[in-house]
Every structure is written in C-alpha cells, then in structure tokens.
Design an enzyme around this catalytic site. Structure first.
Site, short mmCIF file in Angstrom:
data_model
loop_
_atom_site.label_atom_id
_atom_site.label_comp_id
_atom_site.label_asym_id
_atom_site.label_seq_id
_atom_site.Cartn_x
_atom_site.Cartn_y
_atom_site.Cartn_z
N LYS B 95 3.64 -5.63 -8.24
CA LYS B 95 2.76 -4.39 -8.65
C LYS B 95 3.59 -2.97 -8.69
CE LYS B 95 -1.12 -1.56 -6.98
NZ LYS B 95 -2.19 -1.37 -5.87
N ALA B 183 -7.75 0.53 -8.26
CA ALA B 183 -7.83 1.70 -7.24
C ALA B 183 -8.82 2.59 -7.56
CB ALA B 183 -6.39 2.58 -7.68
N GLY B 184 -9.55 3.18 -6.62
CA GLY B 184 -10.59 4.30 -6.66
C GLY B 184 -11.83 3.87 -6.67
N ASN B 205 -9.08 -2.00 -2.18
CA ASN B 205 -8.46 -2.30 -0.77
C ASN B 205 -9.29 -1.59 0.18
OD1 ASN B 205 -5.24 -2.29 0.63
ND2 ASN B 205 -7.14 -2.18 1.58
#
Lengths: 65, 257
Positions: B95, B183-184, B205
């Site tokens: 990643k 993300a976010g 996450n």
C-alpha cells in the site's frame, strides 16, 4: 567503531552488518535493515561491511492502517 | 473480486492500528471477516519485542497482509520502505503512501506516480493511496498499478465520502480496475454508500479501532459493506426531483366532494 542505530549512537565491535545485528541483540528476529538509507536484504547482511559513522535502520512489523 | 490475481471473499480491508489491546484487535478482525489487513513497520531496538509479538498475532489469524509505507514523505523513503516491507512480510503487495501535506495527510500525487513506477518495474504489486483525481489515476495505471485506492476523506477524519461526484467519475472512468475507498470513513453508512456506488471494496482502520466497541463496529461495517454491494448489484433508483406515487391511483375510491 561508532555507528548510529535508529539514530542512536552505539559503539560496536563488528565488521559487518550481520555481526553488528547479533551484537546488538537482533539475532533470530523478524527485522528488515537499511544502511545509510539503502535497503540491505537479509542475505546481503554478512557481506555488508560497516564503516565508522554508518547509519543503520532496523525495523520490525508494526500495526498500521 | 480479485487484487492482482488473488481472489477474495470479503470486500472489507481492515487496518490493525489504534486498537485498545491486541486481543480486541484479533476479535475485531474476526468480526469484520476481513481477509486482508494492513500492517506497517517501525524501528525496533534490540531489547524491544513488540513487533515480534504483533507479527505472531497476525500470523495466527491467518489473514493476508498489505504492508503500507505510512509516514513516508519522499519517493526514496517510500521505495526503501517498500523493499523492507517486501522482505519482512514476504509479499509483493504494497500500500503505497507518499504523503504531501501534513494537516490533511493528502498524497503527494507526483511522488506517488514516480514511486509507483519504480516499484511496479521492480516486481511490486502496488495499491496506491491516492486522491480521486482522474488524471493522476490514469498516470498510476500507466505506471503499472492494477488497483486504485482513492481517499474518501483525510485519514482518521471520519468525514465519509467528501467528493461523491469525483468518486463516481473515477468509477465510471475505470470500470475494469478494482477501486477501493481508503481512508476517512467514520460510520458503516459511509462504507455502504461507497459500495452502492460500485466500489469494489473499502479499507478502514480508525472508525473500527477507536469506536467504543471495536468488535461490534467491525461487524457493523462488515454488514454495511455486504448490504452496499448487494444494493449496487440490484441497480438502485436514480434520485428525482418530484414525487412519484408508489401506490397506484387508478381504481381509487371517489370519496371527496
């Protein structure tokens, strides 16, 4: 010989990266290494000679996102 | 769904950071049914064993790992980190993060494309953490990327999908490239929305790790991802401006004046 291990000054009596890692307590550990910003594969550690002032990076697995 | 030829049953990829304890992390991964988890690498001294213990835990769970280059701000740093990760985790998957701005953790897309090219040519299978920019995405594909991971919002912000138009455009522009919103995301409805748009998967996450009950939240996200995928396949309605009566009016009894 004076080297930097993860930015910390260390005095080690070792001619190669492999020996230095043993002396510093990394023997048998799951780690990856770089010397002076360049990746050094595990198989290349015995043949990687160290010089005074070399900067060694030792990393291990960690949680990540 | 497959990434670089690897077939996966779960469309939820989960990060392993910021959990209250290793035990909660392990339970959350199980509850999420994720088959891929992201991992990282950090300095370790000769006396520390934290990294070794973490690695044992991940191996016991039997999941595939996707190492990241989190925290890297230059191409050189990211490339060297990727090499260290490939050896450490014994995978060609990476990643790729090249951070360009510290407040938003926005990718440095110029460095990202350069690093992606270097790593792809060196046999890596790159998962670039990118923006929803179409031109950058084109460059990443040219550089050898066969998966794209646009951000939903800044990492850890829990804002969801900041640019729905941009994400929809990206999906339309790359019908055959696996796309992962990375993300976010903050709540399961954000993940469902991404999946309803036709995204192949989501990666998250903090939304799970820092929830009051990470294990329950992991399960909630798993359900949302599955629901969103089923909804996408079921071809959702397009929004319209005016009402359209759902109950037929023909045959309605005439009861007024």
């Amino acid at each position: 010989m004076r080297i930097f291990l993860n930015d910390e000054v260390r005095d080690v009596d070792a001619g190669t990266l492999a020996t230095a890692l043993d002396v510093l307590g990394f023997g048998g550990r799951k780690i990856a290494t770089a010397v002076n910003g360049r990746f050094v594969a595990a198989t290349a550690r015995p043949g990687t000679k160290l010089a005074d002032g070399d900067r060694i990076e030792v990393v291990a697995p960690m949680q990540g996102g | 769904m497959s990434f670089y030829g690897v077939e996966l049953g779960s469309r939820l990829l989960l990060g392993t950071a910021r959990y209250p304890s290793p035990a909660v992390l392990a339970e959350a991964i199980k509850a999420s049914k994720a088959e891929v988890v992201t991992v990282s690498l950090r300095r370790e001294s000769g006396s520390e064993r934290a990294g070794q213990a973490f690695w044992s835990l991940v191996r016991e769970l039997g999941v595939r790992v996707l190492p990241n280059t989190a925290g890297c701000h230059s191409v050189k740093e990211a490339v060297t980190t990727a090499h260290m990760a490939r050896e450490l985790f014994d995978t060609t998957w990476i990643k790729l993060e090249v951070i360009g701005e510290s407040d938003t953790l926005q990718p440095d897309v110029f460095g990202l494309v350069e690093a992606a090219r270097i790593l792809s040519e060196d046999g890596f299978e790159v998962f670039p953490y990118t923006t929803e920019d179409l031109v950058v995405a084109d460059r990443l594909v040219e550089a050898g990327c066969r998966v794209l991971m646009p951000w939903g919002a800044p990492i850890g912000s829990a804002r969801g999908l900041n640019n729905v138009y941009g994400l929809k455009s990206l999906r339309a522009h790359f019908p055959d490239i696996p796309l992962v919103v990375d993300a976010g995301l903050g709540v399961p409805s954000h993940a469902a929305a991404a999946m309803e748009m036709g995204y192949d998967a989501v990666l998250l996450n903090t939304a799970v790790a820092e929830a009051g009950d990470p294990v329950a939240m992991a399960r909630a996200f798993a359900l949302a991802v599955e629901a969103g995928r089923i909804a996408f396949l079921a071809q959702p309605l397009e929004p319209r401006d005016m009402a359209a009566p759902s109950t037929p009016v023909i045959g309605k009894a005439a009861l007024g004046d």
